[in-house]
Design a protein around this motif. Structure first.
Motif, PDB file in Angstrom:
ATOM      1  N   LYS A   1      32.934 -42.684  30.636  1.00 54.23           N
ATOM      2  CA  LYS A   1      34.254 -43.345  30.416  1.00 54.23           C
ATOM      3  C   LYS A   1      33.959 -44.765  31.198  1.00 54.23           C
TER       4      LYS A   1
ATOM      5  N   ALA B   1      40.586 -38.616  28.253  1.00 55.29           N
ATOM      6  CA  ALA B   1      39.660 -38.649  29.224  1.00 55.29           C
ATOM      7  C   ALA B   1      39.141 -37.891  30.405  1.00 55.29           C
TER       8      ALA B   1
ATOM      9  N   SER C   1      44.173 -45.891  25.273  1.00 56.88           N
ATOM     10  CA  SER C   1      43.685 -44.565  26.004  1.00 56.88           C
ATOM     11  C   SER C   1      43.069 -43.650  24.897  1.00 56.88           C
TER      12      SER C   1
ATOM     13  N   TRP D   1      28.582 -45.824  27.158  1.00 53.57           N
ATOM     14  CA  TRP D   1      29.613 -45.356  27.414  1.00 53.57           C
ATOM     15  C   TRP D   1      30.914 -45.639  26.472  1.00 53.57           C
ATOM     16  N   GLU D   2      31.940 -45.202  26.890  1.00 51.30           N
ATOM     17  CA  GLU D   2      32.930 -45.149  26.011  1.00 51.30           C
ATOM     18  C   GLU D   2      34.437 -45.953  26.388  1.00 51.30           C
ATOM     19  N   SER D   3      34.906 -46.964  26.287  1.00 53.16           N
ATOM     20  CA  SER D   3      36.029 -47.492  26.675  1.00 53.16           C
ATOM     21  C   SER D   3      37.372 -46.761  26.447  1.00 53.16           C
ATOM     22  N   VAL D   4      38.047 -46.433  27.525  1.00 55.46           N
ATOM     23  CA  VAL D   4      39.327 -45.668  27.480  1.00 55.46           C
ATOM     24  C   VAL D   4      40.551 -46.724  27.482  1.00 55.46           C
TER      25      VAL D   4
ATOM     26  N   MET E   1      33.419 -41.815  35.192  1.00 54.46           N
ATOM     27  CA  MET E   1      34.134 -43.177  34.691  1.00 54.46           C
ATOM     28  C   MET E   1      33.919 -44.216  35.602  1.00 54.46           C
TER      29      MET E   1
END
Ligand code: FMN
Length: 221
Positions: free
Chosen positions: A157, A37, A34, A188-191, A121
Motif C-alpha cells: 500500500k 488497508a 482510503s 503498489w496501491e495507493s490508499v 505500506m
C-alpha cells in the motif's frame, strides 16, 4: 529486472496516465481516499513513512506525525525515515547493484533498505519544491534502484502527503502524476493522498483541516 523493461514500463505508465488525464490523477481530491488497508493476512501492517522536508517542524512533517498518530492508534508498526536528516548519497548509476543487490554506498540507506523490503505500506510526505518532490526525498527514492527487484511487484500500500504554498490545484498535478506513475510501475496501491495547499510558513498547516485528514487516513487503516 532488465533496464529496458524498466524504461518501457515507466514510459507506458506515463503515457497511459497522461492520456487518462484528470481521471488518472483522480486522487487530487483534497479528501483522503482510503481502501481496506490491512496486509494480506489481515494483520497489523509494517509502515515506512518517508519525510522529505529539511524543516523539522514543517508542514509535511506535521502531516506525517498526524498520519503516524492515527496509524499507531490502529496498532500498526511505523518506521519513520527523515530523508533530509540522513546521509543518503544520490544514485550514481554505476549499476553495481544490478537493480537488486549491494550498493557501493554504505550510508544511511542501509538502515532503510530492509524496512522497505518488508514493509506492507510506504508513505511519502514531502513539500513541493518547484512543482516536484523535495530533492532529499528524490535521492532516497532513486536508491530504490538497488532493491528494485525486491520491491517491484511485491504488493504494498502507499499514501502521499504533500504541502505547498500556492492554492491552484493544477500545480499539484505533476507531483500526483509522479506518485501515481511510480506506484503503477512498482505495482503498489495507493490508499489515499492529502494535498495541503496554501501553507507557506512552517507549522501553518496546523491552522487547517489537513492534519485531521492525515490523521483520519492513518486511523482508517
Ligand atoms: C526550494 C523551495 C521551493 C518551493 N517551491 C514551491 C512551489 O513550486 N510551489 C509552491 O506553491 N510552494 C513552493 N515552496 C513552498 C513550500 O512548498 C511550502 O512552504 C511548504 O508548505 C513547505 O513544506 P515543509 O514545511 O514541510 O517544508 C517552495 C519552498 C522552497 C523552500
Amino acid at each position: 529486472m532488465k533496464r529496458r523493461e524498466f524504461l518501457k514500463k515507466s514510459m507506458l505508465a506515463a503515457v497511459g496516465t497522461a492520456l487518462l488525464g484528470d481521471r488518472a490523477i483522480g486522487r487530487i481530491a483534497e479528501e483522503p481516499v482510503s481502501a481496506s488497508a490491512v496486509n494480506s493476512n489481515g494483520k497489523a501492517m509494517k509502515i515506512v513513512v518517508l519525510t522529505g522536508s529539511p524543516r523539522r517542524n514543517g508542514n509535511s512533517a506535521y502531516l506525517a506525525e498526524q498520519f503516524i498518530k492515527g496509524a499507531e492508534e490502529r496498532g500498526h508498526e511505523v518506521f519513520r525515515f527523515d530523508c533530509a536528516f540522513k546521509k543518503v548519497a544520490p544514485c550514481r548509476a554505476c549499476n553495481h547493484c544490478g537493480m537488486d543487490g549491494p550498493c557501493v554506498f554504505q550510508d544511511d540507506f542501509e538502515e532503510l533498505r530492509p524496512r522497505l523490503v518488508e514493509a506492507d505500506m510506504v508513505v511519502f510526505a514531502t513539500p513541493m519544491y518547484y512543482f516536484g518532490i523535495s530533492a532529499q526525498m528524490k535521492s532516497v527514492i532513486d536508491r530504490f534502484y538497488a532493491i528494485n527487484g525486491q520491491i517491484k511487484d511485491n504488493p504494498k500500500k502507499a499514501a502521499f502527503l504533500m504541502t505547498y504554498a500556492d492554492t491552484a490545484k493544477k500545480e499539484a498535478e505533476p507531483m500526483l502524476l509522479h506518485y501515481n506513475t511510480l506506484l503503477e510501475y512498482l505495482g503498489w496501491e495507493s490508499v489515499g493522498t492529502v494535498v495541503a495547499s496554501g501553507v507557506w510558513t512552517a507549522g501553518s498547516v496546523k491552522n487547517t483541516s489537513y492534519g485531521q485528514q492525515a490523521y483520519q487516513l492513518g486511523k482508517s487503516l
